[in-house]
Motif scaffolding. Structure first.
Motif, PDB file in Angstrom:
ATOM      1  N   GLN A 206       9.600  -1.850   6.375  1.00  0.00           N
ATOM      2  CA  GLN A 206       8.190  -2.283   6.261  1.00  0.00           C
ATOM      3  C   GLN A 206       7.889  -3.273   7.381  1.00  0.00           C
ATOM      4  O   GLN A 206       8.790  -3.874   7.947  1.00  0.00           O
ATOM      5  CB  GLN A 206       7.962  -2.904   4.890  1.00  0.00           C
ATOM      6  N   TYR A 211      10.339  -9.277   6.809  1.00  0.00           N
ATOM      7  CA  TYR A 211       9.189 -10.162   6.567  1.00  0.00           C
ATOM      8  C   TYR A 211       9.450 -11.515   7.233  1.00  0.00           C
ATOM      9  O   TYR A 211       9.765 -12.510   6.579  1.00  0.00           O
ATOM     10  CB  TYR A 211       8.919 -10.289   5.063  1.00  0.00           C
ATOM     11  N   ARG A 218      10.952 -18.953   2.347  1.00  0.00           N
ATOM     12  CA  ARG A 218      12.326 -18.670   1.884  1.00  0.00           C
ATOM     13  C   ARG A 218      13.181 -19.932   2.001  1.00  0.00           C
ATOM     14  O   ARG A 218      13.953 -20.261   1.111  1.00  0.00           O
ATOM     15  CB  ARG A 218      12.947 -17.543   2.727  1.00  0.00           C
ATOM     16  N   CYS A 235       9.644  -7.951  -6.378  1.00  0.00           N
ATOM     17  CA  CYS A 235       9.176  -7.314  -5.145  1.00  0.00           C
ATOM     18  C   CYS A 235      10.073  -7.814  -4.005  1.00  0.00           C
ATOM     19  O   CYS A 235       9.638  -8.465  -3.059  1.00  0.00           O
ATOM     20  CB  CYS A 235       7.708  -7.611  -4.862  1.00  0.00           C
ATOM     21  N   TYR A 237      12.027  -6.434  -1.653  1.00  0.00           N
ATOM     22  CA  TYR A 237      12.236  -5.769  -0.363  1.00  0.00           C
ATOM     23  C   TYR A 237      13.749  -5.674  -0.103  1.00  0.00           C
ATOM     24  O   TYR A 237      14.460  -5.075  -0.897  1.00  0.00           O
ATOM     25  CB  TYR A 237      11.470  -6.496   0.750  1.00  0.00           C
ATOM     26  N   PHE A 241      14.836 -13.356  -0.143  1.00  0.00           N
ATOM     27  CA  PHE A 241      14.660 -14.539  -1.003  1.00  0.00           C
ATOM     28  C   PHE A 241      15.857 -14.676  -1.952  1.00  0.00           C
ATOM     29  O   PHE A 241      16.433 -15.759  -2.097  1.00  0.00           O
ATOM     30  CB  PHE A 241      13.389 -14.417  -1.855  1.00  0.00           C
ATOM     31  N   GLU A 256      12.715  -4.258  -7.359  1.00  0.00           N
ATOM     32  CA  GLU A 256      12.025  -3.640  -6.225  1.00  0.00           C
ATOM     33  C   GLU A 256      11.845  -2.160  -6.562  1.00  0.00           C
ATOM     34  O   GLU A 256      12.756  -1.526  -7.079  1.00  0.00           O
ATOM     35  CB  GLU A 256      12.867  -3.840  -4.948  1.00  0.00           C
ATOM     36  N   GLN A 257      10.660  -1.622  -6.245  1.00  0.00           N
ATOM     37  CA  GLN A 257      10.428  -0.224  -6.617  1.00  0.00           C
ATOM     38  C   GLN A 257      10.987   0.773  -5.595  1.00  0.00           C
ATOM     39  O   GLN A 257      11.220   1.925  -5.917  1.00  0.00           O
ATOM     40  CB  GLN A 257       8.943   0.038  -6.854  1.00  0.00           C
ATOM     41  N   GLY A 283      12.630  -0.579  -9.978  1.00  0.00           N
ATOM     42  CA  GLY A 283      11.573  -0.356 -10.955  1.00  0.00           C
ATOM     43  C   GLY A 283      10.266  -0.998 -10.546  1.00  0.00           C
ATOM     44  O   GLY A 283      10.178  -1.689  -9.523  1.00  0.00           O
ATOM     45  N   ASP A 284       9.269  -0.732 -11.374  1.00  0.00           N
ATOM     46  CA  ASP A 284       7.921  -1.224 -11.115  1.00  0.00           C
ATOM     47  C   ASP A 284       7.777  -2.635 -11.680  1.00  0.00           C
ATOM     48  O   ASP A 284       7.968  -2.858 -12.882  1.00  0.00           O
ATOM     49  CB  ASP A 284       6.934  -0.259 -11.791  1.00  0.00           C
ATOM     50  N   ALA A 285       7.430  -3.563 -10.826  1.00  0.00           N
ATOM     51  CA  ALA A 285       7.339  -4.970 -11.227  1.00  0.00           C
ATOM     52  C   ALA A 285       6.355  -5.163 -12.385  1.00  0.00           C
ATOM     53  O   ALA A 285       6.576  -6.010 -13.251  1.00  0.00           O
ATOM     54  CB  ALA A 285       6.902  -5.805 -10.027  1.00  0.00           C
ATOM     55  N   ASP A 305       6.473 -11.955  -4.870  1.00  0.00           N
ATOM     56  CA  ASP A 305       5.915 -11.706  -3.534  1.00  0.00           C
ATOM     57  C   ASP A 305       5.379 -10.268  -3.461  1.00  0.00           C
ATOM     58  O   ASP A 305       5.964  -9.402  -2.789  1.00  0.00           O
ATOM     59  CB  ASP A 305       7.026 -11.939  -2.487  1.00  0.00           C
ATOM     60  N   PRO A 307       3.023  -6.839  -2.739  1.00  0.00           N
ATOM     61  CA  PRO A 307       2.342  -6.339  -1.535  1.00  0.00           C
ATOM     62  C   PRO A 307       0.856  -6.671  -1.618  1.00  0.00           C
ATOM     63  O   PRO A 307       0.400  -7.245  -2.615  1.00  0.00           O
ATOM     64  CB  PRO A 307       2.573  -4.830  -1.621  1.00  0.00           C
TER      65      PRO A 307
HETATM   66  C1  SAM Z   1       5.648  -8.467   0.565  1.00  0.00           C
HETATM   67  S1  SAM Z   1       7.014  -7.432   0.328  1.00  0.00           S
HETATM   68  C2  SAM Z   1       8.268  -8.542  -0.209  1.00  0.00           C
HETATM   69  C3  SAM Z   1       9.013  -9.213   0.927  1.00  0.00           C
HETATM   70  C4  SAM Z   1      10.233  -9.984   0.497  1.00  0.00           C
HETATM   71  N1  SAM Z   1       9.916 -11.009  -0.462  1.00  0.00           N
HETATM   72  C5  SAM Z   1      10.963 -10.590   1.698  1.00  0.00           C
HETATM   73  O1  SAM Z   1      10.840 -11.818   1.916  1.00  0.00           O
HETATM   74  O2  SAM Z   1      11.644  -9.844   2.417  1.00  0.00           O
HETATM   75  C6  SAM Z   1       6.544  -6.601  -1.119  1.00  0.00           C
HETATM   76  C7  SAM Z   1       7.591  -5.647  -1.678  1.00  0.00           C
HETATM   77  O3  SAM Z   1       7.114  -5.178  -2.939  1.00  0.00           O
HETATM   78  C8  SAM Z   1       7.530  -3.847  -3.129  1.00  0.00           C
HETATM   79  N2  SAM Z   1       6.641  -3.285  -4.174  1.00  0.00           N
HETATM   80  C9  SAM Z   1       5.381  -2.809  -4.030  1.00  0.00           C
HETATM   81  N3  SAM Z   1       4.870  -2.465  -5.221  1.00  0.00           N
HETATM   82  C10 SAM Z   1       5.822  -2.738  -6.147  1.00  0.00           C
HETATM   83  C11 SAM Z   1       5.898  -2.581  -7.557  1.00  0.00           C
HETATM   84  N4  SAM Z   1       4.852  -2.111  -8.250  1.00  0.00           N
HETATM   85  N5  SAM Z   1       7.041  -2.938  -8.176  1.00  0.00           N
HETATM   86  C12 SAM Z   1       8.100  -3.424  -7.485  1.00  0.00           C
HETATM   87  N6  SAM Z   1       8.086  -3.585  -6.145  1.00  0.00           N
HETATM   88  C13 SAM Z   1       6.969  -3.256  -5.478  1.00  0.00           C
HETATM   89  C14 SAM Z   1       7.403  -3.237  -1.757  1.00  0.00           C
HETATM   90  O4  SAM Z   1       8.212  -2.092  -1.640  1.00  0.00           O
HETATM   91  C15 SAM Z   1       7.874  -4.402  -0.868  1.00  0.00           C
HETATM   92  O5  SAM Z   1       9.226  -4.288  -0.627  1.00  0.00           O
END
Ligand code: SAM
Length: 401
Positions: A206, A211, A218, A235, A237, A241, A256-257, A283-285, A305, A307
């Motif tokens: 991404q 990030y 962090r 979330c 990634y 963190f 993380e999904q 999974g889905d947050a 954190d 998206p």
């Molecule tokens: C802003 S990034 C996080 C960056 C991370 N905190 C870092 O410092 O590297 C958001 C992450 O949320 C994940 N994501 C998006 N929708 C999600 C969901 N519904 N459930 C879980 N993870 C999700 C994305 O794949 C992405 O990796």
């Protein structure tokens, strides 16, 4: 269309802009919108250099024209005697790189941040010995060869990868591109941040792979987490963190999904020898937080954190509801005295976040103490006159013990 004299050699198309845009450009905003151009533009090429003038014909700026975007012109110089050319481009790149020279403790940083470095539409990220560039506008696209040549001379990378594969390219009438522009670039690059190591996938990751903008947040969290604390990185990634927290002796769960991201997160945990203190949930947050909040398990830190939750202003209400949902459940998971580190990268929600957090806290019946508010890391500076260049903020909210 009028032609203005440029460099004494050639003529530039001169575009007249509406008084509102003239005022903004004079006050250092660098965007002019399509409906603010009052001259015909049909003969202009996408990405062409133009001169902007006010309705009296007075010089305002040199700008790069975008034929397809609602942002029709992006200012590259407001000095009539300093037109946009290779010399000015070289100067801007040199200054941008020099600005980051004092950023220590990492070999991964943003070297060029678009408008904030006077190079609208250009992103250059450094990952150890490699550079990843993104050309987001038709204007920067026309200067790509010169940019690559200059970066080679200024930064001496082993390779330069282009990751111009995002949706903003379509708005500019440009094709999506991922390609090596110079040298060779490996599938994975090992970087260092704050004494930790991370694998970055520059081709598929991404953003441009990592990030970078969350570096300071962090660090803020890592400095405060204590051994034995329970941490959830929602979330996650590639786990940056969570791995920071585990390196302090905390027990961490990453949610993380995207399973590809989690695979890299696990490898990053091994790289830092913290895998024994880390768990990973694909999974889905939204569902995971709700289910956990209904269980008895509680955490000392909830790192949240998500998206972007609203891509445009029209999506603000939807984004607000999504953030509210996440927060109500995230707060439900927080142990007494625990801290929520909430990051919001949704520009349209930044001004609303404290209210959304207050409402979620009321629903949970908890009092929150704001310990700090952090922002995008300082290699991603923002322009005061262009509020949308500040796109990332984090609130450190501690629940009463
Ligand atoms: C802003 S990034 C996080 C960056 C991370 N905190 C870092 O410092 O590297 C958001 C992450 O949320 C994940 N994501 C998006 N929708 C999600 C969901 N519904 N459930 C879980 N993870 C999700 C994305 O794949 C992405 O990796």
């Amino acid at each position: 269309m009028r032609l203005a004299c440029y460099n004494g050699l050639m003529a530039l198309p001169q575009l007249t802009v509406a008084p509102s845009a003239a005022k903004r450009v004079r006050h250092h905003d660098c965007w002019v919108f399509k409906d603010e151009l009052t001259s015909p533009t049909h003969s202009l090429r996408n990405g062409e250099l133009v001169e902007l003038a006010d309705r009296h014909g007075a010089f305002l700026a040199y700008a790069l024209y975008s034929a397809h975007s609602h942002i029709a012109a992006r200012v590259v110089s407001t000095e009539q005697r300093r037109p946009w050319d290779r010399t000015l481009l070289a100067e801007r790149l040199t200054t941008a790189i020099a600005r980051r020279a004092t950023l220590l403790g990492t070999n991964a940083k943003r070297l060029v941040f678009s408008e904030a470095d006077g190079l609208p539409g250009l992103i250059v990220d450094q990952y150890a010995d490699y550079l990843v560039v993104q050309s987001r506008t038709a204007g920067m696209e026309t200067w790509k060869d010169a940019i690559v040549d200059l970066l080679r001379r200024l930064a001496h990378p082993k390779g330069i990868l282009e990751r111009s594969d995002k949706e903003f390219r379509e708005a500019e009438g440009l094709p999506s591109l991922t390609q090596v522009l110079d040298g060779t670039v490996p599938e994975r690059i090992r970087i260092e941040e704050d004494g930790l190591q991370f694998w970055v996938d520059p081709y598929h990751g991404q953003k441009t792979g990592f990030y970078l903008d969350q570096r300071q947040t962090r660090q803020w969290v890592r400095q405060r987490v204590r051994s034995g604390e329970r941490v959830v990185d929602v979330c996650a990634y590639t786990g940056a963190f969570g791995i920071g927290a585990a390196s302090r002796g905390a027990q961490v769960v990453c949610v993380e999904q995207d399973e590809g991201c989690l695979t890299l997160a696990k490898e990053n945990a091994q790289l830092n020898q913290v895998e024994e203190r880390m768990g990973f949930v694909a999974g889905d947050a939204f569902y995971w937080l709700k289910a956990k909040a209904e269980s008895a398990e509680r955490f000392d830190w909830v790192l949240l954190d998500p998206p972007s939750l609203a891509k445009s202003k029209a999506d603000t209400l939807k984004g607000r509801q999504a953030l509210h949902h996440l927060l109500v459940h995230a707060l439900g998971l927080l142990a007494a005295g625990g801290t929520l580190a909430l990051s919001v990268c949704t520009y349209h929600l930044l001004g609303l976040t404290e209210e959304i957090l207050r409402i979620a806290a009321a629903e949970r019946g908890v009092r929150l103490r704001i310990l700090a508010v952090t922002m995008q890391a300082n290699d991603h500076p923002w322009i005061l006159q262009m509020p949308m260049t500040r796109y990332l903020m984090s609130w450190m909210a501690q629940r009463d013990g």
